[in-house]
Design a protein around this motif. Structure first.
Motif, PDB file in Angstrom:
ATOM      1  N   UNK A   1       0.857  -1.193   0.000  1.00  0.00           N
ATOM      2  CA  UNK A   1       0.000   0.000   0.000  1.00  0.00           C
ATOM      3  C   UNK A   1       0.884   1.231   0.000  1.00  0.00           C
ATOM      4  N   UNK A   2       0.328   2.342  -0.499  1.00  0.00           N
ATOM      5  CA  UNK A   2       1.049   3.612  -0.434  1.00  0.00           C
ATOM      6  C   UNK A   2       0.569   4.483   0.725  1.00  0.00           C
ATOM      7  N   UNK A   3      -0.459   4.014   1.464  1.00  0.00           N
ATOM      8  CA  UNK A   3      -0.933   4.759   2.644  1.00  0.00           C
ATOM      9  C   UNK A   3      -1.204   6.225   2.281  1.00  0.00           C
ATOM     10  N   UNK A   4      -2.071   6.435   1.317  1.00  0.00           N
ATOM     11  CA  UNK A   4      -2.334   7.781   0.809  1.00  0.00           C
ATOM     12  C   UNK A   4      -3.062   8.618   1.860  1.00  0.00           C
ATOM     13  N   UNK A   5      -2.513   9.792   2.169  1.00  0.00           N
ATOM     14  CA  UNK A   5      -3.051  10.654   3.207  1.00  0.00           C
ATOM     15  C   UNK A   5      -3.175  12.080   2.665  1.00  0.00           C
ATOM     16  N   UNK A   6      -4.379  12.639   2.729  1.00  0.00           N
ATOM     17  CA  UNK A   6      -4.643  13.964   2.176  1.00  0.00           C
ATOM     18  C   UNK A   6      -5.337  14.842   3.214  1.00  0.00           C
ATOM     19  N   UNK A   7      -4.856  16.081   3.367  1.00  0.00           N
ATOM     20  CA  UNK A   7      -5.512  17.103   4.181  1.00  0.00           C
ATOM     21  C   UNK A   7      -5.865  18.273   3.266  1.00  0.00           C
ATOM     22  N   UNK A   8      -6.981  18.947   3.552  1.00  0.00           N
ATOM     23  CA  UNK A   8      -7.286  20.126   2.748  1.00  0.00           C
ATOM     24  C   UNK A   8      -8.517  20.872   3.202  1.00  0.00           C
ATOM     25  N   UNK A   9      -8.564  22.132   2.799  1.00  0.00           N
ATOM     26  CA  UNK A   9      -9.764  22.964   2.944  1.00  0.00           C
ATOM     27  C   UNK A   9      -9.767  23.937   1.765  1.00  0.00           C
ATOM     28  N   UNK A  10     -10.550  25.005   1.836  1.00  0.00           N
ATOM     29  CA  UNK A  10     -10.609  25.925   0.704  1.00  0.00           C
ATOM     30  C   UNK A  10      -9.291  26.645   0.467  1.00  0.00           C
ATOM     31  N   UNK A  11      -8.424  26.669   1.482  1.00  0.00           N
ATOM     32  CA  UNK A  11      -7.168  27.424   1.387  1.00  0.00           C
ATOM     33  C   UNK A  11      -5.973  26.597   0.951  1.00  0.00           C
ATOM     34  N   UNK A  12      -5.942  25.312   1.310  1.00  0.00           N
ATOM     35  CA  UNK A  12      -4.758  24.507   1.009  1.00  0.00           C
ATOM     36  C   UNK A  12      -5.158  23.063   0.760  1.00  0.00           C
ATOM     37  N   UNK A  13      -4.250  22.335   0.138  1.00  0.00           N
ATOM     38  CA  UNK A  13      -4.386  20.881   0.030  1.00  0.00           C
ATOM     39  C   UNK A  13      -3.000  20.264   0.123  1.00  0.00           C
ATOM     40  N   UNK A  14      -2.896  19.178   0.856  1.00  0.00           N
ATOM     41  CA  UNK A  14      -1.609  18.498   1.057  1.00  0.00           C
ATOM     42  C   UNK A  14      -1.821  17.003   0.925  1.00  0.00           C
ATOM     43  N   UNK A  15      -0.949  16.366   0.175  1.00  0.00           N
ATOM     44  CA  UNK A  15      -1.057  14.916  -0.064  1.00  0.00           C
ATOM     45  C   UNK A  15       0.309  14.274   0.097  1.00  0.00           C
ATOM     46  N   UNK A  16       0.339  13.138   0.791  1.00  0.00           N
ATOM     47  CA  UNK A  16       1.576  12.390   0.908  1.00  0.00           C
ATOM     48  C   UNK A  16       1.289  10.904   0.875  1.00  0.00           C
ATOM     49  N   UNK A  17       2.309  10.140   0.546  1.00  0.00           N
ATOM     50  CA  UNK A  17       2.278   8.692   0.723  1.00  0.00           C
ATOM     51  C   UNK A  17       3.320   8.340   1.776  1.00  0.00           C
ATOM     52  N   UNK A  18       3.148   7.195   2.421  1.00  0.00           N
ATOM     53  CA  UNK A  18       3.985   6.865   3.579  1.00  0.00           C
ATOM     54  C   UNK A  18       4.591   5.476   3.379  1.00  0.00           C
ATOM     55  N   UNK A  19       5.868   5.350   3.640  1.00  0.00           N
ATOM     56  CA  UNK A  19       6.571   4.084   3.490  1.00  0.00           C
ATOM     57  C   UNK A  19       6.188   3.071   4.555  1.00  0.00           C
TER      58      UNK A  19
END
Length: 362
Positions: A208-226
Motif C-alpha cells: 500500500x502507499x498509505x495515501x493521506x490527504x488534508x485540505x480545505x478551501x485554502x490549502x491541500x496536502x497529499x503524501x504517501x507513507x513508506x
C-alpha cells in the motif's frame, strides 16, 4: 474529479484545468515546468539528429529496443515453463474484491491472464488497462533483467489479458484514482506470488502507499507513507521504505510544517511489525499529524484487514492501522477535522522469509 481526454495543452485547456483546481498559480507552475522539460527534450533530440543524422539516431533507437527484448527473452527462456496461479484481495468499503491471475511461461515469452478478477465497482479501486500492464511489466522486469534499459522492447515478450469491465480493465467513466496507487501494488504482489512457484521471490512488502490527504478551501496536502519491505533468502527486509509500484519519497517534517497548517507529532519506525522468519520483514512506520486549522482528511490505504504474506514458512507482516484521535478509522475514510485533532497512520510491516527455530532470533 475532472476527466480530461487526450487533447493538446493549449492556453484554453490550461484555463479550464486551472479553473477546477485549488491554488491555481501553483498548478500553473507545475504545468509550465512539465512543458519546459518536454520542449528541452525536443530541442536536444533535434540537435542530436543534426549532429549524427536522423537515420543513425533512429537506427540506434531500434537497436536499443531490440537489445532490451533480446535480454528479457533470454531471461524468460531460463525460467521453467509452466502455469502459475495466485489470488489476492483488495479492501473496498463494500467488502473484499478479488484479483486473480494466471502466469504462463512458455519458451521466451510470458502471458498474464487476469480472468476471474472481480468486476469493476462503484468505488475508485478500478484500474485502466494501462496501469495493469505497467504493474505486470514491472514484475517481469524485476524477475528477469532489472538493469535492462526500459523500452517497449523489454515488454514485448509480455502479453497481458484482462476481461473488459473488470477491476483491472475498467470501462470509462469508472473512478480509477486508487487503482493507480493501490490496486497496482496488489497486482504486483499477486504476480510475485504466482512467480514464486517457479523461482525464489521475496516475501510481500507493505502492499500500500498509505495515501493521506488534508485540505480545505485554502490549502491541500497529499503524501504517501513508506512501510516494511518483505524479506528475501539472504537478507532482512528494509524498514520504512516505499515498495513495488510507488515512485514517491518521504516528505520531510520541516518542509511540511513550514508550508502547511499541520504539525507532525510523531514519525518513527513501528518496531516489531515485520514478519518473523529465518529473515525478518522490514518494519513499518508510525506517522501522527495534527491539524492546526479546520480541514478534511482522507485516507486511502490497504493491508489493514490482513498483513503482507510471508514466504517459505515466514510469518506475515503486521497489518496497518489508521486512527483519528486514537480511535480506529477504516482503510478508506474521509473525516472533518477540527483544529487540534490528530490522525495517526501505522503502516504495515513486510513479510518474513523462511521458517526459523523459536530460539533463532528474538
Amino acid at each position: 474529479g475532472l476527466v480530461i481526454p487526450p487533447v493538446p495543452l493549449t492556453d484554453e485547456v490550461v484555463a479550464i484545468l486551472l479553473a477546477n483546481m485549488r491554488n491555481p498559480e501553483e498548478r500553473r507552475g507545475d504545468l509550465r515546468a512539465q512543458l519546459a522539460a518536454h520542449r528541452l527534450a525536443e530541442r536536444r533530440l533535434a540537435e542530436l539528429c543534426q549532429r549524427r543524422g536522423r537515420e543513425r539516431v533512429a537506427a540506434a533507437m531500434d537497436e536499443l529496443f531490440a537489445y532490451s527484448e533480446r535480454r528479457v527473452r533470454a531471461a524468460l527462456a531460463a525460467l521453467p515453463d509452466g502455469r502459475y496461479e495466485a489470488t489476492d484481495t483488495l479492501e473496498a468499503p463494500e467488502g473484499e474484491l478479488v484479483v486473480r491471475a494466471a502466469v504462463t511461461v512458455a519458451g521466451d515469452g510470458v502471458e498474464i491472464d487476469f480472468a476471474g478478477t472481480s468486476p469493476q465497482h462503484d468505488g475508485n479501486l478500478n484500474c485502466p488497462l494501462a496501469v495493469t500492464r505497467s504493474a505486470s511489466y514491472f514484475v517481469v522486469r524485476c524477475l528477469t533483467d532489472p538493469d535492462v534499459p526500459a523500452s517497449g522492447g523489454a515488454f514485448a515478450p509480455v502479453t497481458v489479458r484482462a476481461p473488459e469491465g473488470s477491476l483491472v480493465n475498467a470501462r470509462p467513466p469508472a473512478a480509477v484514482v486508487a487503482g493507480n496507487v493501490e490496486t497496482s501494488g496488489r497486482i504486483a504482489d499477486l504476480l510475485f506470488r504466482a512467480f514464486a512457484q517457479a523461482l525464489p521471490v521475496p516475501a510481500q512488502g507493505q502492499g500500500t502507499m498509505n495515501n493521506l490527504t488534508f485540505g480545505n478551501a485554502r490549502f491541500t496536502y497529499y503524501e504517501t507513507i513508506g512501510g516494511g519491505q518483505g524479506a528475501c533468502a539472504d537478507a532482512d527486509g528494509p524498514s520504512g521504505v516505499h515498495v513495488t509500484m510507488s515512485n514517491t519519497l518521504n516528505t520531510p517534517v520541516e518542509a511540511l510544517e513550514l508550508a502547511y497548517p499541520l504539525r507532525v507529532e510523531r514519525y518513527a519506525l513501528r518496531l516489531g511489525s515485520g514478519g518473523r522468519g529465518r529473515r525478518y520483514g522490514g518494519n513499518g512506520v508510525i506517522r501522527e499529524i495534527t491539524a492546526l486549522e479546520p480541514c478534511r482528511v482522507s485516507v486511502v490505504s490497504e493491508r489493514r484487514a490482513r498483513g503482507p504474506g510471508g514466504t517459505r514458512g515466514g510469518e506475515p507482516g503486521a497489518p496497518g492501522r489508521n486512527l483519528l484521535n486514537g480511535e480506529p478509522l477504516p482503510a478508506k475514510a474521509t473525516r472533518a477535522l477540527a483544529a487540534g485533532e490528530s490522525v495517526t497512520i501505522e503502516t504495515p510491516g513486510g513479510g518474513g522469509f523462511g521458517s526459523a527455530p523459536p530460539s533463532d532470533r528474538v
